[in-house]
Design an enzyme around this catalytic site. Structure first.
Site, PDB file in Angstrom:
ATOM      1  N   HIS A 276       5.968  -1.874  -2.080  1.00 63.77           N
ATOM      2  CA  HIS A 276       4.598  -1.365  -2.218  1.00 63.77           C
ATOM      3  C   HIS A 276       3.712  -2.535  -2.657  1.00 63.77           C
ATOM      4  CE1 HIS A 276       1.322   0.937  -4.144  1.00 63.77           C
ATOM      5  NE2 HIS A 276       1.737   1.972  -3.445  1.00 63.77           N
TER       6      HIS A 276
ATOM      7  N   ASP B 294      11.019  -0.944  -9.507  1.00 65.80           N
ATOM      8  CA  ASP B 294       9.816  -0.137  -9.282  1.00 65.80           C
ATOM      9  C   ASP B 294      10.261   1.327  -9.250  1.00 65.80           C
ATOM     10  OD1 ASP B 294       7.766   1.368  -8.280  1.00 65.80           O
ATOM     11  OD2 ASP B 294       7.226  -0.022  -6.666  1.00 65.80           O
TER      12      ASP B 294
ATOM     13  N   GLN C 250       8.653   6.031  -7.347  1.00 68.09           N
ATOM     14  CA  GLN C 250       9.190   7.172  -6.583  1.00 68.09           C
ATOM     15  C   GLN C 250      10.555   7.600  -7.113  1.00 68.09           C
ATOM     16  OE1 GLN C 250       7.351   8.648  -4.255  1.00 68.09           O
ATOM     17  NE2 GLN C 250       5.769   7.101  -4.041  1.00 68.09           N
TER      18      GLN C 250
ATOM     19  N   LYS D 216       3.015  10.797 -10.504  1.00 66.23           N
ATOM     20  CA  LYS D 216       3.940  11.207  -9.436  1.00 66.23           C
ATOM     21  C   LYS D 216       5.071  12.069  -9.985  1.00 66.23           C
ATOM     22  CE  LYS D 216       3.175   6.907  -6.936  1.00 66.23           C
ATOM     23  NZ  LYS D 216       2.209   7.192  -5.895  1.00 66.23           N
TER      24      LYS D 216
ATOM     25  N   CYS E 134       0.207   1.591   1.461  1.00 61.97           N
ATOM     26  CA  CYS E 134       0.316   0.396   0.610  1.00 61.97           C
ATOM     27  C   CYS E 134       1.609  -0.369   0.861  1.00 61.97           C
ATOM     28  CB  CYS E 134       0.173   0.738  -0.877  1.00 61.97           C
ATOM     29  SG  CYS E 134      -1.425   1.388  -1.282  1.00 61.97           S
TER      30      CYS E 134
HETATM   31  N1  PMP Z   1       5.285   1.643  -6.158  1.00 64.40           N
HETATM   32  C1  PMP Z   1       5.542   2.610  -5.270  1.00 64.40           C
HETATM   33  C2  PMP Z   1       6.838   2.597  -4.516  1.00 64.40           C
HETATM   34  C3  PMP Z   1       4.605   3.630  -5.058  1.00 64.40           C
HETATM   35  O1  PMP Z   1       4.864   4.580  -4.163  1.00 64.40           O
HETATM   36  C4  PMP Z   1       3.382   3.603  -5.788  1.00 64.40           C
HETATM   37  C5  PMP Z   1       2.327   4.671  -5.590  1.00 64.40           C
HETATM   38  N2  PMP Z   1       1.971   4.908  -4.266  1.00 64.40           N
HETATM   39  C6  PMP Z   1       3.179   2.576  -6.704  1.00 64.40           C
HETATM   40  C7  PMP Z   1       4.139   1.616  -6.870  1.00 64.40           C
HETATM   41  C8  PMP Z   1       1.904   2.508  -7.526  1.00 64.40           C
HETATM   42  O2  PMP Z   1       1.928   3.474  -8.544  1.00 64.40           O
HETATM   43  P1  PMP Z   1       0.617   3.888  -9.364  1.00 64.40           P
HETATM   44  O3  PMP Z   1      -0.124   4.839  -8.505  1.00 64.40           O
HETATM   45  O4  PMP Z   1       1.174   4.540 -10.600  1.00 64.40           O
HETATM   46  O5  PMP Z   1      -0.138   2.664  -9.685  1.00 64.40           O
END
Ligand code: PMP
Length: 406
Positions: A121, A199, A202, A225, A364
């Site tokens: 991401h 990370d 998810q 999430k 992203c």
């Molecule tokens: N890493 C992953 C794999 C994600 O899916 C996301 C959110 N789309 C993030 C990081 C970013 O998280 P946050 O919205 O808490 O900044």
């Protein structure tokens, strides 16, 4: 066992109709819906006890402070951290990575190396790119195979004495890939003195996580999430590592003593929490953790695995649908999809007319989409309030959309 029809009653959003249809919400990868317990807990703070934390000597402030600090303990238990001092509140996973990249890279030497993977991401790419440009560091990306899995041979070949950071997604928000965290950890620890960051954006909402058992060094968590509110997340790190990092943001409670020309830092975790923290959001996250804890993360995980299996078969039978999803036996319930000759946004607009909420775009993860020669996909993600019927409705809506759009 999770009984979705009962559980859905805890989530008021499912009372809504969308375009005259029942809401089929399959975008929890972007953000989860919130149960009443989270909404009510935040309302309760604002209604009955609101006061800034750590500052007042009066009842309201003591109550909010106690509730805020109690959440640290809930999170400690939730991920089995060694100590609640290792739980650092941040705005979300993205802020967590920005903090880690800035704080860790400042102490590295020019030429030191960072390892990411091709399917990260942007939150786990851009902060490292910015730090690499500032401190003259090199970023290497582990190949991701055609079946959307990490290439471990490539990872091994990248690890060397200059590797100082390895930061990899714990559950992919595109392919559902669940890399073998313990295997990565032992490779990293055998061959380097690098820190290994996971990370967990998810991963943590869907699977039981034990940071001690995994042996990792840092974990970034996204509160919104995992049923919590927006604006709150967590960076977990090993105590001895956090103690050696410098803060990135200054001001508020992160100090021990301040002079006109210098200052000293408070002990962890406060050293990293400058300014008024999002204490109401943190308390909301505490209610979300309670909700998941009561469901039991083993059940949450099993629900994700069962739903993923069902969805994979169901979606796999649709003619003309390309699915970016790992072949591995173990994966998250996340499916990025495309239809040749049809833009992902058009499909997702069509799905909306069936009451189906999915996201279209690069999610992203633009470099990996580019590698696949795609500018966009539409993505469905399942969570605890989704069941087989949701994926039946999705599949039917995709088939109808393909008929109309091709
Ligand atoms: N890493 C992953 C794999 C994600 O899916 C996301 C959110 N789309 C993030 C990081 C970013 O998280 P946050 O919205 O808490 O900044």
């Amino acid at each position: 066992m999770i009984k979705v029809s009962d559980l859905k009653k805890d989530f008021p959003i499912f009372d809504r109709e969308i375009n005259g249809k029942r809401l089929t919400y399959l975008d929890s990868g972007a953000t989860s819906q919130k149960p009443n317990s989270v909404i009510n807990e935040m309302t309760n703070v604002y209604t009955n006890m609101n006061a800034n934390v750590h500052r007042g000597t009066y009842v309201l402030s003591s109550e909010t402070t106690a509730k805020y600090e109690e959440v640290r303990n809930k999170l400690k238990n939730f991920i089995n951290a060694y100590s609640s001092d290792e739980i650092i509140f941040a705005k979300g996973c993205t802020e967590g990575f920005n903090f880690l990249a800035n704080s860790i890279c400042k102490d590295l030497n020019a030429g030191d190396e960072i390892i990411l993977s091709e399917i990260e991401h942007h939150a786990n790419i851009i902060p490292w790119q910015m730090a690499a440009a500032k401190y003259n560091l090199k970023i290497n990306y582990i190949n991701v195979s055609e079946s959307f899995e990490l290439d471990f041979d490539h990872l091994e070949s990248l690890l060397n004495k200059n590797t100082k950071v390895v930061s990899i997604v714990g559950e992919s928000n595109i392919s559902g890939m669940l890399p073998d965290i313990k295997k990565i950890n032992s490779l990293v620890k055998d061959k380097t003195d690098a820190v290994y960051i996971v990370d967990g954006a998810q991963l943590v909402p869907h699977r039981k996580i034990d940071v001690q058992d995994l042996g990792i060094d840092f974990l970034c968590v996204s509160g919104h999430k995992m049923l919590g509110p927006t604006g709150i997340g967590v960076v977990w790190g090993r105590k001895e590592l956090l103690e050696n990092l410098d803060p990135v943001y200054g001001g508020g409670d992160m100090i021990e003593e301040v002079f006109y020309d210098t200052a000293t830092w408070a002990p962890i975790p406060h050293k990293f929490e400058a300014g008024t923290p999002p204490y109401v959001e943190a308390i909301g996250l505490g209610a979300a953790v309670d909700y998941l804890f009561n469901l039991d993360m083993n059940n949450v995980q099993k629900h994700s695995d069962d739903l993923r299996e069902y969805a994979k078969n169901k979606l796999g039978n649709i003619d003309g649908l390309n699915i970016i999803h790992t072949n591995s036996k173990l994966a998250g319930c996340t499916f990025a999809m495309s239809v040749d000759g049809v833009h992902a946004t058009d499909i997702s607009l069509m799905l909306d007319t069936f009451g189906v909420a999915v996201r279209a775009g690069h999610h992203c993860v633009q470099p990996f989409h580019r590698k696949l020669n795609l500018d966009a996909t539409f993505r469905a993600t399942g969570y605890i309030y989704n069941d087989e019927e949701d994926f039946d409705i999705l599949s039917n809506a995709i088939e109808e959309s393909i008929k109309l759009l091709t």
